[in-house]
Scaffold this active site. Structure first.
Site, PDB file in Angstrom:
ATOM      1  N   GLU A   1      25.922  46.261  33.021  1.00 31.00           N
ATOM      2  CA  GLU A   1      27.036  47.004  33.632  1.00 31.00           C
ATOM      3  C   GLU A   1      28.105  46.010  34.065  1.00 31.00           C
ATOM      4  O   GLU A   1      27.818  44.833  34.266  1.00 31.00           O
ATOM      5  CB  GLU A   1      26.531  47.815  34.829  1.00 31.00           C
ATOM      6  CG  GLU A   1      25.740  47.011  35.813  1.00 31.00           C
ATOM      7  CD  GLU A   1      24.761  47.843  36.653  1.00 31.00           C
ATOM      8  OE1 GLU A   1      24.925  47.820  37.863  1.00 31.00           O
ATOM      9  OE2 GLU A   1      23.832  48.484  36.098  1.00 31.00           O
TER      10      GLU A   1
ATOM     11  N   CYS B   1      73.243  45.877  44.475  1.00 27.28           N
ATOM     12  CA  CYS B   1      72.609  44.907  43.581  1.00 27.28           C
ATOM     13  C   CYS B   1      71.768  45.657  42.539  1.00 27.28           C
ATOM     14  O   CYS B   1      70.885  46.439  42.896  1.00 27.28           O
ATOM     15  CB  CYS B   1      71.734  43.974  44.406  1.00 27.28           C
ATOM     16  SG  CYS B   1      70.820  42.785  43.425  1.00 27.28           S
TER      17      CYS B   1
ATOM     18  N   ASP C   1      34.845  43.540  40.772  1.00 27.70           N
ATOM     19  CA  ASP C   1      35.308  42.509  41.696  1.00 27.70           C
ATOM     20  C   ASP C   1      35.861  43.162  42.963  1.00 27.70           C
ATOM     21  O   ASP C   1      37.041  43.446  43.080  1.00 27.70           O
ATOM     22  CB  ASP C   1      36.381  41.662  40.999  1.00 27.70           C
ATOM     23  CG  ASP C   1      36.537  40.316  41.664  1.00 27.70           C
ATOM     24  OD1 ASP C   1      35.684  39.966  42.504  1.00 27.70           O
ATOM     25  OD2 ASP C   1      37.500  39.612  41.337  1.00 27.70           O
TER      26      ASP C   1
ATOM     27  N   CYS D   1      68.174  39.090  48.536  1.00 34.88           N
ATOM     28  CA  CYS D   1      69.574  39.426  48.304  1.00 34.88           C
ATOM     29  C   CYS D   1      69.920  40.585  49.225  1.00 34.88           C
ATOM     30  O   CYS D   1      69.156  41.528  49.364  1.00 34.88           O
ATOM     31  CB  CYS D   1      69.760  39.859  46.852  1.00 34.88           C
ATOM     32  SG  CYS D   1      71.284  40.778  46.625  1.00 34.88           S
TER      33      CYS D   1
ATOM     34  N   LYS E   1      20.314  43.456  34.276  1.00 35.93           N
ATOM     35  CA  LYS E   1      19.187  43.693  35.172  1.00 35.93           C
ATOM     36  C   LYS E   1      17.961  44.159  34.383  1.00 35.93           C
ATOM     37  O   LYS E   1      18.105  44.856  33.376  1.00 35.93           O
ATOM     38  CB  LYS E   1      19.540  44.804  36.179  1.00 35.93           C
ATOM     39  CG  LYS E   1      20.758  44.509  37.031  1.00 35.93           C
ATOM     40  CD  LYS E   1      21.165  45.711  37.882  1.00 35.93           C
ATOM     41  CE  LYS E   1      22.425  45.367  38.669  1.00 35.93           C
ATOM     42  NZ  LYS E   1      23.003  46.530  39.365  1.00 35.93           N
TER      43      LYS E   1
ATOM     44  N   LYS F   1      29.292  35.406  34.049  1.00 33.62           N
ATOM     45  CA  LYS F   1      30.672  35.340  34.530  1.00 33.62           C
ATOM     46  C   LYS F   1      31.628  34.945  33.411  1.00 33.62           C
ATOM     47  O   LYS F   1      31.370  33.978  32.696  1.00 33.62           O
ATOM     48  CB  LYS F   1      30.787  34.313  35.671  1.00 33.62           C
ATOM     49  CG  LYS F   1      29.976  34.673  36.908  1.00 33.62           C
ATOM     50  CD  LYS F   1      30.634  35.763  37.735  1.00 33.62           C
ATOM     51  CE  LYS F   1      31.628  35.233  38.736  1.00 33.62           C
ATOM     52  NZ  LYS F   1      31.057  34.580  39.874  1.00 33.62           N
TER      53      LYS F   1
ATOM     54  N   CYS G   1      73.854  39.758  41.444  1.00 35.23           N
ATOM     55  CA  CYS G   1      75.069  40.395  41.939  1.00 35.23           C
ATOM     56  C   CYS G   1      75.963  39.447  42.722  1.00 35.23           C
ATOM     57  O   CYS G   1      77.059  39.827  43.123  1.00 35.23           O
ATOM     58  CB  CYS G   1      74.723  41.617  42.793  1.00 35.23           C
ATOM     59  SG  CYS G   1      74.100  41.207  44.432  1.00 35.23           S
TER      60      CYS G   1
ATOM     61  N   TYR H   1      25.744  50.915  42.041  1.00 36.91           N
ATOM     62  CA  TYR H   1      24.917  50.192  41.076  1.00 36.91           C
ATOM     63  C   TYR H   1      23.509  49.886  41.563  1.00 36.91           C
ATOM     64  O   TYR H   1      22.777  49.165  40.907  1.00 36.91           O
ATOM     65  CB  TYR H   1      25.607  48.907  40.633  1.00 36.91           C
ATOM     66  CG  TYR H   1      26.109  48.042  41.765  1.00 36.91           C
ATOM     67  CD1 TYR H   1      25.231  47.473  42.674  1.00 36.91           C
ATOM     68  CD2 TYR H   1      27.478  47.811  41.931  1.00 36.91           C
ATOM     69  CE1 TYR H   1      25.688  46.686  43.713  1.00 36.91           C
ATOM     70  CE2 TYR H   1      27.946  47.027  42.966  1.00 36.91           C
ATOM     71  CZ  TYR H   1      27.045  46.463  43.865  1.00 36.91           C
ATOM     72  OH  TYR H   1      27.492  45.703  44.893  1.00 36.91           O
TER      73      TYR H   1
ATOM     74  N   GLU I   1      30.028  48.978  44.970  1.00 33.09           N
ATOM     75  CA  GLU I   1      31.174  48.114  45.201  1.00 33.09           C
ATOM     76  C   GLU I   1      32.404  48.964  45.523  1.00 33.09           C
ATOM     77  O   GLU I   1      32.693  49.930  44.819  1.00 33.09           O
ATOM     78  CB  GLU I   1      31.426  47.306  43.914  1.00 33.09           C
ATOM     79  CG  GLU I   1      32.269  46.093  44.088  1.00 33.09           C
ATOM     80  CD  GLU I   1      31.459  44.843  44.489  1.00 33.09           C
ATOM     81  OE1 GLU I   1      30.265  44.979  44.848  1.00 33.09           O
ATOM     82  OE2 GLU I   1      32.039  43.751  44.437  1.00 33.09           O
TER      83      GLU I   1
ATOM     84  N   LEU J   1      23.695  37.302  43.439  1.00 28.86           N
ATOM     85  CA  LEU J   1      23.239  37.164  42.049  1.00 28.86           C
ATOM     86  C   LEU J   1      23.404  35.737  41.578  1.00 28.86           C
ATOM     87  O   LEU J   1      24.336  35.039  41.974  1.00 28.86           O
ATOM     88  CB  LEU J   1      24.070  38.072  41.129  1.00 28.86           C
ATOM     89  CG  LEU J   1      23.838  39.575  41.214  1.00 28.86           C
ATOM     90  CD1 LEU J   1      24.950  40.308  40.465  1.00 28.86           C
ATOM     91  CD2 LEU J   1      22.486  39.948  40.641  1.00 28.86           C
TER      92      LEU J   1
ATOM     93  N   LYS K   1      30.542  43.756  36.225  1.00 27.78           N
ATOM     94  CA  LYS K   1      30.481  43.211  37.576  1.00 27.78           C
ATOM     95  C   LYS K   1      31.851  43.457  38.208  1.00 27.78           C
ATOM     96  O   LYS K   1      32.822  42.782  37.893  1.00 27.78           O
ATOM     97  CB  LYS K   1      30.160  41.715  37.540  1.00 27.78           C
ATOM     98  CG  LYS K   1      29.918  41.129  38.919  1.00 27.78           C
ATOM     99  CD  LYS K   1      29.370  39.708  38.799  1.00 27.78           C
ATOM    100  CE  LYS K   1      28.859  39.177  40.118  1.00 27.78           C
ATOM    101  NZ  LYS K   1      29.846  39.113  41.173  1.00 27.78           N
TER     102      LYS K   1
END
Ligand code: IVH
Length: 663
Positions: A111, A427, A115, A422, A287, A311, A407, A223, A171, A81, A113
């Site tokens: 819609e 602890c 990731d 640690c 779109k 974006k 601790c 999509y 996606e 895109l 996007k």
């Protein structure tokens, strides 16, 4: 069709409906337990009849590991895109579209996007036959075995108007909370962390062992479409409606916009809610709705003329580091934290930021007084991107702590590792996790002290450290909410019984790094008492052939700590016997499994890799499929189809416990 097949089909439909209600709609009708009952019933029937329908949820557990992925060609290329960053550019897109089409009558869709990573799912006559990654857009990788482990990807399309062939695009992504949890676990296991949910999703899908993918919590949203035969869909709006009707997950708040202004309003709205969403979005995709118009617009080299991505800017700001302090997390990892001059980043005031590890401070040359660029991506904790300008105090060295800030136990760094830890048994920040592990089945096996109860006891303050477990009184427990008299009595009994645990189990229960059940048995075979381990040096441990360098170092560090030894001594006075029936047992497993061929299926209490290592270390071989040559099938929880095959061939099936005793 006989009665059993009919019942199997009914169960498959029913289970898939509940899975959809749970995973897609987030609105379950039945409890997890009720689902499990139905699921177990299905597996039982499938096992006895050998009939496993294409859409059966039992197929989602993960098939045998692959050597490599097959190539998967896309007959309709998977495009990218064009990115835009301003509303002006969105208006410009609208003008361009209208000019090319010679009309002002253009409707759009908007819609989120997502990731993650793009995949194409091909359904032939309603059955999922292939899942492919995008790759370079022309050729991707065949990840079908991995995709079927994702619960929101339908294995088959049901209902009416099913096309002969449809390629659904969408996606695969990971939710923020699942990403955090995955990294938390990886940190405990000393595995490299994923940088963000997208990398985690991509890494999980491009995984040669589908059983690993099955363990990762992945999501999917659709999509778009590629190839389509035997059905007509004329617009994005019609496509999304069709997908919804056929139980596919679709973009959150999908919007049909009559004009570009509505799409811009949507972009503004999404930006206000995006930080609060359970998943990461990096923008909005606008779109052209109508597929006919899309065809007339066509595409440029790699991007369509009918869509753009808007974006969002990452939330960033510049501020000054006031100090760098150590901070310890629930897993015992001590990380440097930058205390910042408070600054607003995308509407949230930020005054701390993690610096990940002590090497990174050196690498980036970060010092108190420096001006730094910080970034907040979604929910994720703000991070320092870079030093913008060194302050006047830039000669101050930031020293790595030698003791735990909470601790006071020693802080140790594993050879070659970036992580500082640690090693304190008691602890405070680590205690909740330690208690859960201590009481778990393979450790002291305290029935009734599972994760929920452990958290409850910890939070109400009754169990503030490991030793407190053995001082619990029935009367204390009975006072707690949701604690029936009977469970109080049973828990006290289970705690009493756990005092008879062997040294090997106790060692495992201590949760020392790299010291799993196998190593614990090995140690118990070589050291008669726990006291013999106090102050033990690495050299003495290295005499045990199968013990690695990291394990020896972790054990010797643990037993060099006075606080840890005091805690163990207290446990002894409270009645832990620590008998050692394993002492002197031939723990050198070399050759124990020599010539024996193993196949592994299902989920084991240890990782697949570890189990394979143990088997090979003891002279056995491991292969991926069951044949007449297989001697043993090691079957964990939710075993796959290999179990039936092993049964059919008369291959001996081992539970994990049986396997351990064989070793
Ligand atoms: S449409 C030609 N819609 O963004 C159409 N893509 O930058 C291309 N993506 O490869 C895809 N959410 O992985 C579309 N709602 C959405 C999307 C989306 C995320 C990803 C997808 C694509 C990349 C392009």
């Amino acid at each position: 069709m006989d009665d059993i097949s009919a019942e199997i089909d009914r169960l498959v439909t029913e289970l898939n409906r509940h899975s959809y209600l749970y995973h897609v709609l987030d609105a379950p009708e039945i409890s997890d337990e009720a689902y499990d009952v139905l699921f177990r019933r299905l597996r039982e029937l499938e096992k006895t009849s050998g009939y496993v329908p294409h859409a059966s949820p039992s197929l989602r557990v993960g098939a045998a590991p692959l050597d490599k992925f097959d190539k998967a060609a896309h007959s309709v290329p998977m495009l990218s895109l064009e990115d835009t960053f301003s509303f002006g550019e969105v208006d410009e897109f609208d003008r361009r579209v209208k000019k090319l089409l010679q009309t002002d009558d253009v409707a759009y869709t908007a819609e989120p996007k997502y990731d993650g990573l793009a995949v194409a799912l091909t359904y032939e006559q309603g059955r999922l036959i292939r899942a492919a990654t995008r790759g370079d857009g022309t050729t991707g990788e065949d990840v079908t075995q991995n995709a079927i482990t994702i619960k929101t990807i339908p294995l088959s399309i049901t209902g009416t108007d099913i096309p002969d062939l449809i390629e659904i695009r969408g996606e695969i992504y990971m939710q923020k909370a699942d990403f955090d949890e995955l990294n938390r676990r990886r940190e405990i296991d000393s595995q490299p962390l994923f940088a963000n949910p997208r990398n985690a999703a991509a890494g999980s899908v491009r995984q040669l062992d589908p059983a690993v993918t099955a363990e990762r919590k992945l999501n999917f949203t659709c999509y778009g479409i590629g190839k389509l035969e035997g059905l007509t869909l004329s617009s994005q709006t019609a496509l999304i409606a069709w997908l919804k009707r056929h139980l596919f997950p679709t973009p959150w708040r999908f919007k049909s916009a009559k004009a570009i202004g509505e799409a811009i309003e949507y972009i503004k709205y999404m930006e206000t809610v995006r930080d609060g969403l359970p998943f990461n979005i990096d923008g909005v995709v606008v779109k052209v709705d109508d597929f006919g118009l899309r065809g007339r617009l066509g595409e440029k080299t790699r991007v369509p003329r009918w869509a753009i991505a808007y974006k969002y800017q990452a939330h960033r700001a510049i501020t000054r580091i006031e100090a760098i302090v150590p901070s310890i997390g629930r897993t015992g990892v001590i990380t440097p934290v930058a205390i910042l001059a408070p600054v607003s980043v995308g509407g949230v005031t930020v005054s701390r930021s993690t610096l990940h590890n002590w090497d990174e401070i050196q690498r980036k040359g970060i010092r108190p007084g420096d001006s730094v660029l910080i970034e907040r991506a979604g929910d994720v904790i703000p991070r320092v991107v870079e030093v913008v300008e060194h302050g006047t105090a830039s000669d101050i060295q930031v020293a790595e702590p030698v003791v735990c800030p909470e601790c006071g136990s020693r802080a140790v760094r594993e050879e070659g590792g970036a992580v500082l830890r640690c090693i304190g048994l008691n602890c405070p920040p680590q205690l909740q996790g330690r208690i859960i592990h201590f009481a778990s089945r393979a450790a002291l096996n305290i029935d009734g002290l599972g994760e929920k109860v452990a958290v409850q006891l910890f939070e109400c303050g009754l169990v503030k450290n490991i030793t407190d477990i053995f001082m619990l009184k029935r009367e204390d427990l009975e006072k707690l909410p949701r604690f029936a008299a009977k469970s109080a009595v049973n828990l006290i009994k289970a705690i009493e019984a756990s005092k008879a645990a062997t040294l090997a189990r106790f060692l495992y229960a201590l949760g020392i790094r790299h010291t799993g059940e196998f190593v614990s048995k090995l140690i118990a075979a070589h050291f008669e008492t726990i006291e013999a381990l106090y102050g033990v040096d690495i050299e003495a441990l290295r005499l045990i052939k199968q013990l690695g360098g990291k394990t020896s170092a972790a054990l010797s560090e643990f037993f060099a700590d006075d606080g840890n030894i005091r805690a163990i001594e207290t446990l002894k006075t409270l009645g832990l016997a620590l008998s050692n029936p394993d002492y002197g047992a031939d723990s050198d497993n070399k050759g124990k499994l020599s010539g024996l061929a193993f196949v592994i299926t299902g989920t084991l209490p240890i990782s697949r890799k570890e189990a394979e290592g143990q088997i090979r270390g003891a002279g056995g071989t491991v292969s991926s499929s069951v044949s007449k040559q297989t001697d043993y099938l090691l079957a964990g929880e939710s075993p796959g189809s290999k179990l039936e095959k092993a049964r059919a061939l008369g291959v001996k099936i081992l539970s994990y416990d049986e396997y351990l005793s064989l070793l």
